[in-house]
Design a protein around this motif. Structure first.
Motif, PDB file in Angstrom:
ATOM      1  N   LYS A  74    -116.278 -62.692  57.734  1.00  0.00           N
ATOM      2  CA  LYS A  74    -116.570 -64.010  58.285  1.00  0.00           C
ATOM      3  C   LYS A  74    -115.411 -65.006  58.216  1.00  0.00           C
ATOM      4  N   PRO A  75    -114.765 -65.201  57.088  1.00  0.00           N
ATOM      5  CA  PRO A  75    -113.734 -66.249  57.064  1.00  0.00           C
ATOM      6  C   PRO A  75    -112.534 -65.938  57.963  1.00  0.00           C
ATOM      7  N   LEU A  76    -112.251 -64.682  58.191  1.00  0.00           N
ATOM      8  CA  LEU A  76    -111.080 -64.323  58.992  1.00  0.00           C
ATOM      9  C   LEU A  76    -111.320 -64.407  60.493  1.00  0.00           C
ATOM     10  N   VAL A  77    -112.489 -63.993  60.950  1.00  0.00           N
ATOM     11  CA  VAL A  77    -112.757 -63.837  62.381  1.00  0.00           C
ATOM     12  C   VAL A  77    -112.862 -65.195  63.071  1.00  0.00           C
ATOM     13  N   LYS A  78    -112.012 -65.396  64.096  1.00  0.00           N
ATOM     14  CA  LYS A  78    -112.035 -66.638  64.877  1.00  0.00           C
ATOM     15  C   LYS A  78    -112.672 -66.425  66.245  1.00  0.00           C
ATOM     16  N   TYR A  79    -112.545 -65.226  66.775  1.00  0.00           N
ATOM     17  CA  TYR A  79    -113.041 -64.928  68.120  1.00  0.00           C
ATOM     18  C   TYR A  79    -113.323 -63.433  68.205  1.00  0.00           C
ATOM     19  N   THR A  80    -114.422 -63.096  68.856  1.00  0.00           N
ATOM     20  CA  THR A  80    -114.773 -61.697  69.077  1.00  0.00           C
ATOM     21  C   THR A  80    -115.201 -61.517  70.529  1.00  0.00           C
ATOM     22  N   LYS A  81    -114.729 -60.442  71.108  1.00  0.00           N
ATOM     23  CA  LYS A  81    -115.112 -60.096  72.481  1.00  0.00           C
ATOM     24  C   LYS A  81    -115.486 -58.626  72.498  1.00  0.00           C
ATOM     25  N   VAL A  82    -116.647 -58.342  73.063  1.00  0.00           N
ATOM     26  CA  VAL A  82    -117.123 -56.966  73.174  1.00  0.00           C
ATOM     27  C   VAL A  82    -117.408 -56.679  74.655  1.00  0.00           C
ATOM     28  N   LYS A  83    -116.897 -55.566  75.122  1.00  0.00           N
ATOM     29  CA  LYS A  83    -117.206 -55.086  76.474  1.00  0.00           C
ATOM     30  C   LYS A  83    -117.840 -53.715  76.323  1.00  0.00           C
TER      31      LYS A  83
ATOM     32  N   LEU B  75    -113.252 -53.634  72.155  1.00  0.00           N
ATOM     33  CA  LEU B  75    -113.480 -54.655  71.142  1.00  0.00           C
ATOM     34  C   LEU B  75    -112.189 -55.431  70.919  1.00  0.00           C
ATOM     35  N   GLU B  76    -112.302 -56.753  70.879  1.00  0.00           N
ATOM     36  CA  GLU B  76    -111.150 -57.614  70.638  1.00  0.00           C
ATOM     37  C   GLU B  76    -111.527 -58.639  69.566  1.00  0.00           C
ATOM     38  N   ILE B  77    -110.752 -58.663  68.500  1.00  0.00           N
ATOM     39  CA  ILE B  77    -110.995 -59.577  67.389  1.00  0.00           C
ATOM     40  C   ILE B  77    -109.747 -60.429  67.191  1.00  0.00           C
ATOM     41  N   GLU B  78    -109.918 -61.745  67.237  1.00  0.00           N
ATOM     42  CA  GLU B  78    -108.796 -62.651  66.995  1.00  0.00           C
ATOM     43  C   GLU B  78    -108.949 -63.279  65.610  1.00  0.00           C
ATOM     44  N   PHE B  79    -107.849 -63.293  64.880  1.00  0.00           N
ATOM     45  CA  PHE B  79    -107.878 -63.856  63.526  1.00  0.00           C
ATOM     46  C   PHE B  79    -106.444 -64.094  63.056  1.00  0.00           C
ATOM     47  N   ASP B  80    -106.333 -64.772  61.949  1.00  0.00           N
ATOM     48  CA  ASP B  80    -105.022 -65.061  61.365  1.00  0.00           C
ATOM     49  C   ASP B  80    -104.645 -63.911  60.436  1.00  0.00           C
ATOM     50  N   PHE B  81    -103.703 -63.075  60.879  1.00  0.00           N
ATOM     51  CA  PHE B  81    -103.267 -61.998  59.995  1.00  0.00           C
ATOM     52  C   PHE B  81    -101.844 -62.216  59.497  1.00  0.00           C
ATOM     53  N   ASN B  82    -101.476 -63.486  59.382  1.00  0.00           N
ATOM     54  CA  ASN B  82    -100.158 -63.850  58.878  1.00  0.00           C
ATOM     55  C   ASN B  82     -99.920 -63.299  57.472  1.00  0.00           C
ATOM     56  N   GLN B  83    -100.866 -63.491  56.562  1.00  0.00           N
ATOM     57  CA  GLN B  83    -100.705 -63.011  55.183  1.00  0.00           C
ATOM     58  C   GLN B  83    -100.608 -61.487  55.129  1.00  0.00           C
ATOM     59  N   ALA B  84    -101.380 -60.810  55.938  1.00  0.00           N
ATOM     60  CA  ALA B  84    -101.312 -59.343  55.971  1.00  0.00           C
ATOM     61  C   ALA B  84     -99.956 -58.872  56.471  1.00  0.00           C
TER      62      ALA B  84
ATOM     63  N   LYS C  39    -105.940 -58.295  53.394  1.00  0.00           N
ATOM     64  CA  LYS C  39    -105.727 -59.588  54.054  1.00  0.00           C
ATOM     65  C   LYS C  39    -105.937 -59.508  55.563  1.00  0.00           C
ATOM     66  N   THR C  40    -106.393 -58.364  56.024  1.00  0.00           N
ATOM     67  CA  THR C  40    -106.590 -58.170  57.456  1.00  0.00           C
ATOM     68  C   THR C  40    -107.979 -57.605  57.702  1.00  0.00           C
ATOM     69  N   ILE C  41    -108.232 -57.208  58.931  1.00  0.00           N
ATOM     70  CA  ILE C  41    -109.479 -56.555  59.296  1.00  0.00           C
ATOM     71  C   ILE C  41    -109.144 -55.102  59.605  1.00  0.00           C
ATOM     72  N   ASN C  42    -109.752 -54.210  58.885  1.00  0.00           N
ATOM     73  CA  ASN C  42    -109.473 -52.779  59.019  1.00  0.00           C
ATOM     74  C   ASN C  42    -110.102 -52.255  60.314  1.00  0.00           C
TER      75      ASN C  42
ATOM     76  N   ILE D 196    -121.280 -57.981  67.406  1.00  0.00           N
ATOM     77  CA  ILE D 196    -120.588 -59.226  67.055  1.00  0.00           C
ATOM     78  C   ILE D 196    -121.094 -59.776  65.725  1.00  0.00           C
ATOM     79  N   GLN D 197    -122.397 -59.780  65.535  1.00  0.00           N
ATOM     80  CA  GLN D 197    -122.954 -60.316  64.287  1.00  0.00           C
ATOM     81  C   GLN D 197    -122.523 -59.485  63.077  1.00  0.00           C
ATOM     82  N   ARG D 198    -122.468 -58.183  63.232  1.00  0.00           N
ATOM     83  CA  ARG D 198    -122.001 -57.320  62.129  1.00  0.00           C
ATOM     84  C   ARG D 198    -120.546 -57.592  61.790  1.00  0.00           C
ATOM     85  N   ILE D 199    -119.715 -57.783  62.805  1.00  0.00           N
ATOM     86  CA  ILE D 199    -118.296 -58.054  62.577  1.00  0.00           C
ATOM     87  C   ILE D 199    -118.112 -59.399  61.886  1.00  0.00           C
TER      88      ILE D 199
END
Length: 118
Positions: free
Chosen positions: A87-96, A32-41, A49-52, A79-82
């Motif tokens: 929702k506001p944080l997640v920019k990209y999700t990849k599942v293999k 699983l790969e999740i891309e997002f802005d974790f600058n504040q975290a 401020k991040t995704i656990n 992907i839909q659950r993530i």
């Protein structure tokens, strides 16, 4: 922007179209790969401020417990659950998702699908 990557999650499930897959089951490996802005975290050292990644693991585990004919469908549900989870944080999700030792008439280590969601 940054990424959280969960590599080689090992779970057992009952996914597939063949009757024996529904009864015998198979071992699966999920990445699983999740891309997002974790600058504040990263600045504030604040989990809210991040995704656990623990939550991500449990999302994958829960979805693996729901049987599907196709692992493509399983990947879409993950992907839909993530997205729903953060929702506001997640920019990209990849599942293999890889099915280990698939029931084929030849020797194949695994069959994998990859689903990207932008």
């Amino acid at each position: 922007m940054g990424k959280i990557v969960l590599e080689n999650i090992k779970l057992f499930g009952f996914h597939g179209c063949m009757p024996e897959e529904k009864y015998i089951g198979s071992h699966y490996t999920i990445n699983l790969e999740i891309e997002f802005d974790f600058n504040q975290a990263s600045i504030n050292d604040d989990l809210s401020k991040t995704i656990n990644y623990v939550d991500l693991y449990y999302i994958v585990k829960e979805e693996m417990n729901i049987n599907s004919k196709l692992i493509e469908h399983l990947a879409e549900r993950i992907i839909q659950r993530i997205k729903k989870y953060k929702k506001p944080l997640v920019k990209y999700t990849k599942v293999k998702i890889c099915k280990e030792n698939p029931p084929l008439q030849g020797y194949v280590d695994r069959v994998c699908i990859i689903l990207d969601d932008y």
